[in-house]
Design a protein around this motif. Sequence first.
Motif, PDB file in Angstrom:
ATOM      1  N   ARG A  63       0.707  -1.922   0.743  1.00  0.00           N
ATOM      2  CA  ARG A  63       2.048  -2.340   1.149  1.00  0.00           C
ATOM      3  C   ARG A  63       3.036  -2.169   0.009  1.00  0.00           C
ATOM      4  O   ARG A  63       2.662  -1.897  -1.123  1.00  0.00           O
ATOM      5  CB  ARG A  63       2.009  -3.807   1.562  1.00  0.00           C
ATOM      6  CG  ARG A  63       0.982  -4.152   2.635  1.00  0.00           C
ATOM      7  CD  ARG A  63       0.513  -5.575   2.496  1.00  0.00           C
ATOM      8  NE  ARG A  63      -0.025  -5.836   1.153  1.00  0.00           N
ATOM      9  CZ  ARG A  63      -0.348  -7.041   0.696  1.00  0.00           C
ATOM     10  NH1 ARG A  63      -0.175  -8.096   1.461  1.00  0.00           N
ATOM     11  NH2 ARG A  63      -0.826  -7.195  -0.517  1.00  0.00           N
ATOM     12  N   ALA A  84       9.637  -3.296   6.629  1.00  0.00           N
ATOM     13  CA  ALA A  84       8.609  -3.751   7.568  1.00  0.00           C
ATOM     14  C   ALA A  84       8.974  -3.424   9.007  1.00  0.00           C
ATOM     15  O   ALA A  84       8.110  -3.082   9.814  1.00  0.00           O
ATOM     16  CB  ALA A  84       8.389  -5.256   7.401  1.00  0.00           C
ATOM     17  N   PRO A  89       4.863  -1.138   5.792  1.00  0.00           N
ATOM     18  CA  PRO A  89       4.433  -2.526   5.555  1.00  0.00           C
ATOM     19  C   PRO A  89       4.957  -3.040   4.220  1.00  0.00           C
ATOM     20  O   PRO A  89       4.761  -2.416   3.172  1.00  0.00           O
ATOM     21  CB  PRO A  89       2.897  -2.423   5.551  1.00  0.00           C
ATOM     22  CG  PRO A  89       2.604  -1.188   6.349  1.00  0.00           C
ATOM     23  CD  PRO A  89       3.730  -0.238   6.043  1.00  0.00           C
ATOM     24  N   ALA A  90       5.668  -4.149   4.260  1.00  0.00           N
ATOM     25  CA  ALA A  90       6.306  -4.665   3.055  1.00  0.00           C
ATOM     26  C   ALA A  90       6.414  -6.172   3.124  1.00  0.00           C
ATOM     27  O   ALA A  90       6.467  -6.755   4.213  1.00  0.00           O
ATOM     28  CB  ALA A  90       7.703  -4.045   2.880  1.00  0.00           C
ATOM     29  N   ASP A 110      -1.268  -1.305  -3.533  1.00  0.00           N
ATOM     30  CA  ASP A 110       0.134  -1.575  -3.207  1.00  0.00           C
ATOM     31  C   ASP A 110       1.071  -0.862  -4.184  1.00  0.00           C
ATOM     32  O   ASP A 110       0.631  -0.269  -5.182  1.00  0.00           O
ATOM     33  CB  ASP A 110       0.421  -3.082  -3.271  1.00  0.00           C
ATOM     34  CG  ASP A 110      -0.358  -3.876  -2.231  1.00  0.00           C
ATOM     35  OD1 ASP A 110      -0.737  -3.287  -1.202  1.00  0.00           O
ATOM     36  OD2 ASP A 110      -0.590  -5.073  -2.464  1.00  0.00           O
TER      37      ASP A 110
END
Length: 338
Positions: A63, A84, A89-90, A110
């Motif tokens: 992420r 996101a 994805p964050a 990440d």
Amino acid sequence: MALAQRVEDADRGEAHHAPAVASALRTIGTERDGLACLMEAVGNGLGDAFTAAVALISGARGRVILTGMGKSGHIGRKIAATMASTGTPALYVHPAEASHGDLGMVQPEDVVVALSWSGETTELADIIGYARRYRVGLVAITSNTGSTLGREADVCLTLPKAREACPNGLAPTTSTAMQLALGDALAVALLEARGFSAREFGIYHPGGRLGASLRQVREVMHGGGQMPVVPRGTPMRAAIAEIDAKGFGSVLVVEADGRLAGIVTDGDIRRNIFRNDLDALNVEAVMSTKPRTVGPETLLAKALEIQESMKITALVVVEDGRPVGLLHYHDLLRSGVA
């Protein structure tokens, strides 16, 4: 109150608000100038670093971890939310909380994106050290390439120096506007690189009018036995009975092989109501042969645009030339898109 008194009060009110308007214009103008500087920077040297940041994030298996302190932290939260919601994805990790256990949220696969205008924010020290120790990708968004954050980052996105809109030159205004714009640019570049579709966007936005507009026609159309359908050659009397029975104000006319031949609407009937031979006519004499159609995968927002621009209340949903459903304006109202 006398008219003269009301005019005098209004003049005082206008004069009172004039400084506020002038202040607003100065602030917006100053921030606009900052964004112009940012655009120029991206078109020059910053563009290479931006491309490298997109590549680093796109290639990560994990992420994006946004972090920053104070106003930069608030911008980081917004960037995380935008990423996101657009397929990257964050999440946001508060740098102070990171020093007390939240570093466990950051994994080697990440990428950390750290925001600090000075690049020397004390609270970022631990998360920077953690990223370097465990080889976590690190992207800096800062105005100071030579700062601790700028030096340690794998990619440094250096923001141009610009005057803050605050008259004291202290409150983060122009600087945060540039951070936000650059974060949005990252999110959009990532979604474009990923080929993120409107359909996928709808998966992450199921609520409200936006969510409704991203649903597909197939989800709300009337199909099967709900569709008002008659074959070519049907007498108008029977066609009108089908319109009354199904309650959509129209009936679809199909060929013997099931392909769409036309549509008879209430409007078609009104335009022919004074014909003495209406009862004796078949649907072919009254129907429109080119009804407006959409596919079942069409977004409701697009269907609404067609209905409103063409001033029609129903769309025929077709697959391979055959009607599979009917979409009425009332369906769009119930879905929340209209």
